[in-house]
Write an enzyme that holds these catalytic residues in place. Structure first.
Site, PDB file in Angstrom:
ATOM      1  N   MET A 118       0.714  11.825  -0.802  1.00 34.27           N
ATOM      2  CA  MET A 118      -0.035  13.014  -0.254  1.00 34.27           C
ATOM      3  C   MET A 118       0.485  14.138  -1.027  1.00 34.27           C
ATOM      4  O   MET A 118       1.629  13.981  -1.588  1.00 34.27           O
ATOM      5  CB  MET A 118       0.147  12.871   1.312  1.00 34.27           C
ATOM      6  CG  MET A 118      -0.047  11.559   1.954  1.00 34.27           C
ATOM      7  SD  MET A 118       0.396  11.718   3.805  1.00 34.27           S
ATOM      8  CE  MET A 118       0.269  10.104   4.266  1.00 34.27           C
ATOM      9  N   GLY A 131      -3.133  11.127   6.751  1.00 30.77           N
ATOM     10  CA  GLY A 131      -2.022  12.305   6.735  1.00 30.77           C
ATOM     11  C   GLY A 131      -0.766  11.480   7.383  1.00 30.77           C
ATOM     12  O   GLY A 131       0.419  11.828   6.953  1.00 30.77           O
ATOM     13  N   PHE A 132      -0.951  10.664   8.339  1.00 35.92           N
ATOM     14  CA  PHE A 132       0.237  10.249   8.990  1.00 35.92           C
ATOM     15  C   PHE A 132       0.229   8.703   9.546  1.00 35.92           C
ATOM     16  O   PHE A 132      -0.956   8.359   9.680  1.00 35.92           O
ATOM     17  CB  PHE A 132       0.542  11.180  10.563  1.00 35.92           C
ATOM     18  CG  PHE A 132       0.675  12.703   9.940  1.00 35.92           C
ATOM     19  CD1 PHE A 132       1.878  13.340   9.693  1.00 35.92           C
ATOM     20  CD2 PHE A 132      -0.817  13.436  10.119  1.00 35.92           C
ATOM     21  CE1 PHE A 132       1.690  14.432   9.477  1.00 35.92           C
ATOM     22  CE2 PHE A 132      -0.660  14.656   9.693  1.00 35.92           C
ATOM     23  CZ  PHE A 132       0.536  15.261   9.365  1.00 35.92           C
ATOM     24  N   SER A 133       1.216   8.079   9.692  1.00 34.62           N
ATOM     25  CA  SER A 133       1.235   6.847  10.309  1.00 34.62           C
ATOM     26  C   SER A 133       1.313   6.918  11.692  1.00 34.62           C
ATOM     27  O   SER A 133       1.733   8.147  12.233  1.00 34.62           O
ATOM     28  CB  SER A 133       2.187   5.944   9.611  1.00 34.62           C
ATOM     29  OG  SER A 133       3.537   6.374   9.765  1.00 34.62           O
ATOM     30  N   GLY A 134       1.101   5.588  12.395  1.00 37.89           N
ATOM     31  CA  GLY A 134       1.346   5.713  14.080  1.00 37.89           C
ATOM     32  C   GLY A 134       0.354   6.491  14.700  1.00 37.89           C
ATOM     33  O   GLY A 134       0.533   6.955  15.812  1.00 37.89           O
ATOM     34  N   ASP A 184      -7.745   1.144   7.285  1.00 29.95           N
ATOM     35  CA  ASP A 184      -6.431   1.732   7.463  1.00 29.95           C
ATOM     36  C   ASP A 184      -6.319   2.823   8.366  1.00 29.95           C
ATOM     37  O   ASP A 184      -7.193   3.868   8.472  1.00 29.95           O
ATOM     38  CB  ASP A 184      -6.199   2.442   6.028  1.00 29.95           C
ATOM     39  CG  ASP A 184      -5.019   2.858   5.528  1.00 29.95           C
ATOM     40  OD1 ASP A 184      -4.062   2.664   6.318  1.00 29.95           O
ATOM     41  OD2 ASP A 184      -4.802   3.636   4.582  1.00 29.95           O
ATOM     42  N   GLY A 185      -5.332   2.583   9.184  1.00 26.41           N
ATOM     43  CA  GLY A 185      -5.206   3.580  10.164  1.00 26.41           C
ATOM     44  C   GLY A 185      -4.977   2.904  11.625  1.00 26.41           C
ATOM     45  O   GLY A 185      -5.989   2.394  12.038  1.00 26.41           O
ATOM     46  N   GLY A 186      -4.076   2.899  12.327  1.00 25.22           N
ATOM     47  CA  GLY A 186      -3.828   2.499  13.735  1.00 25.22           C
ATOM     48  C   GLY A 186      -4.049   0.776  13.748  1.00 25.22           C
ATOM     49  O   GLY A 186      -4.682   0.519  14.974  1.00 25.22           O
ATOM     50  N   MET A 217     -11.232   4.576   6.597  1.00 22.70           N
ATOM     51  CA  MET A 217     -10.143   5.232   7.636  1.00 22.70           C
ATOM     52  C   MET A 217     -10.424   5.043   8.714  1.00 22.70           C
ATOM     53  O   MET A 217     -11.384   5.748   9.482  1.00 22.70           O
ATOM     54  CB  MET A 217      -9.917   6.754   6.957  1.00 22.70           C
ATOM     55  CG  MET A 217      -8.986   6.844   5.595  1.00 22.70           C
ATOM     56  SD  MET A 217      -7.740   6.101   5.287  1.00 22.70           S
ATOM     57  CE  MET A 217      -6.520   6.879   6.815  1.00 22.70           C
ATOM     58  N   ASP A 263       1.064   5.259   0.063  1.00 26.50           N
ATOM     59  CA  ASP A 263       0.325   6.292   0.394  1.00 26.50           C
ATOM     60  C   ASP A 263       0.890   7.718  -0.375  1.00 26.50           C
ATOM     61  O   ASP A 263       1.995   8.147   0.017  1.00 26.50           O
ATOM     62  CB  ASP A 263       0.448   6.618   1.904  1.00 26.50           C
ATOM     63  CG  ASP A 263      -0.328   5.632   2.858  1.00 26.50           C
ATOM     64  OD1 ASP A 263      -1.522   5.288   2.402  1.00 26.50           O
ATOM     65  OD2 ASP A 263       0.147   4.911   3.553  1.00 26.50           O
ATOM     66  N   HIS A 291       0.915  -1.258  -0.165  1.00 25.63           N
ATOM     67  CA  HIS A 291       0.036   0.008   0.099  1.00 25.63           C
ATOM     68  C   HIS A 291       0.841   1.182  -0.092  1.00 25.63           C
ATOM     69  O   HIS A 291       1.774   1.383   0.987  1.00 25.63           O
ATOM     70  CB  HIS A 291      -0.701   0.044   1.282  1.00 25.63           C
ATOM     71  CG  HIS A 291      -1.744   0.960   1.504  1.00 25.63           C
ATOM     72  ND1 HIS A 291      -3.052   1.136   0.898  1.00 25.63           N
ATOM     73  CD2 HIS A 291      -1.492   2.226   2.201  1.00 25.63           C
ATOM     74  CE1 HIS A 291      -3.761   2.328   1.445  1.00 25.63           C
ATOM     75  NE2 HIS A 291      -2.749   2.934   2.150  1.00 25.63           N
TER      76      HIS A 291
HETATM   77  C1  DX5 Z   1      -2.570   7.354   6.693  1.00 23.57           C
HETATM   78  C2  DX5 Z   1      -2.204   6.571   5.809  1.00 23.57           C
HETATM   79  C3  DX5 Z   1      -2.009   4.964   6.287  1.00 23.57           C
HETATM   80  C4  DX5 Z   1      -0.885   4.837   7.388  1.00 23.57           C
HETATM   81  C5  DX5 Z   1      -1.287   3.835   8.235  1.00 23.57           C
HETATM   82  O1  DX5 Z   1      -3.012   8.379   5.945  1.00 23.57           O
HETATM   83  O2  DX5 Z   1      -3.226   6.138   4.708  1.00 23.57           O
HETATM   84  O3  DX5 Z   1      -1.862   3.994   5.269  1.00 23.57           O
HETATM   85  O4  DX5 Z   1       0.356   4.666   6.527  1.00 23.57           O
HETATM   86  O5  DX5 Z   1      -0.265   4.004   9.399  1.00 23.57           O
HETATM   87  P1  DX5 Z   1      -0.340   3.397  10.628  1.00 23.57           P
HETATM   88  O6  DX5 Z   1      -0.706   1.804  10.360  1.00 23.57           O
HETATM   89  O7  DX5 Z   1       0.719   3.626  11.267  1.00 23.57           O
HETATM   90  O8  DX5 Z   1      -1.643   3.734  11.402  1.00 23.57           O
HETATM   91 ZN    ZN Z   2      -3.273   4.546   3.510  1.00 25.95          ZN
END
Ligand code: DX5
Ligand code: ZN
Length: 221
Positions: free
Chosen positions: A36, A139-142, A172-174, A134, A34, A32
């Site tokens: 942005m 916008g961010f991972s973690g 997707d997310g967390g 979502m 991402d 996947h």
């Molecule tokens: C967030 C991304 C996600 C992100 C998930 O905007 O779309 O794909 O990488 O990151 P985690 O799994 O760390 O929440």
């Molecule tokens: Zn994503």
């Protein structure tokens, strides 16, 4: 079967090829990517070149998650991609966007931000391969999984079943060993994770743990 998508957003970009190999060996089902643009979300991540590079070095499917304002501008760049995920909040004419994605041979996936209601996609539900819920603000991972999203997943699952569609549910997310079971029990088919897979030391152990937590939840359903 629950599938796992590895979001490379948390990978070590200096060693991307090795990170991809490790995830492949660990048994992830697809990658996947991402993308942005600093407008649709308050961050800039990877561009077209990285997505193409990932596609070049793996035999697994690649999903490009477009977190950009001008979706239609980029579709033609992704001819060999397997999935193109666009946000419903970013497009004016979703049927047109879906047809463009299909016309280049990719599978369309529609993504919804956490606060976007499901009725926005009621009429395109049968036209897309999957809906990506979502479970954090994009916008961010973690970031932390938003618990009430399990209700949204349940509701979406009912919409799909009631209409007799074959549409899949991606989250997707967390997503990690604690939240994957919640998403699976609610009806998710595919889990996407970045920080739970990369940046944790051993990718193989991380993927195994995530898969096992998902499978256990599936068996308990
Ligand atoms: C967030 C991304 C996600 C992100 C998930 O905007 O779309 O794909 O990488 O990151 P985690 O799994 O760390 O929440
Ligand atoms: Zn994503």
């Amino acid at each position: 079967m629950i599938k796992i998508g590895a979001s490379i957003l948390s990978a070590d970009f200096g060693h991307l090829k090795e990170e991809i190999r490790k995830a492949e060996e660990a048994g992830v089902d697809f990658f996947h990517v991402d993308m942005m643009d600093g407008h649709f979300v308050p961050n800039i991540s990877m561009g077209i070149g990285i997505a193409k590079y990932v596609k070049e070095i793996t035999k697994l499917p690649v999903d490009v998650h477009l977190m950009v304002e001008n979706v239609d501008l980029f579709i033609n760049e992704f001819e060999n991609m397997d999935y193109i995920t666009f946000h419903i909040e970013a497009v004016k004419f979703p049927f047109r966007t879906i047809n463009r994605i299909k016309s280049i041979g990719a599978e369309p996936i529609v993504a919804l931000n956490p606060a976007t209601p499901l009725d926005r996609i009621e009429y395109i539900l049968g036209e897309v391969h999957a809906v990506l819920i979502m479970t954090v603000e994009p916008g961010f991972s973690g970031q932390k999984f938003i618990p009430i999203m399990t209700k949204k997943i349940e509701k979406l699952k009912n919409m799909i079943v009631e209409n007799g569609y074959d549409t899949k549910i991606f989250v997707d997310g967390g997503i990690n060993v604690e939240t994957a079971p919640l998403a699976v029990k609610a009806g998710a088919d595919v889990l996407i994770a970045a920080s739970a897979i990369f940046g944790k030391g051993d990718v193989k152990t991380a993927v195994e743990k995530l898969k096992n937590s998902a499978l256990k939840a599936l068996n308990e359903k």
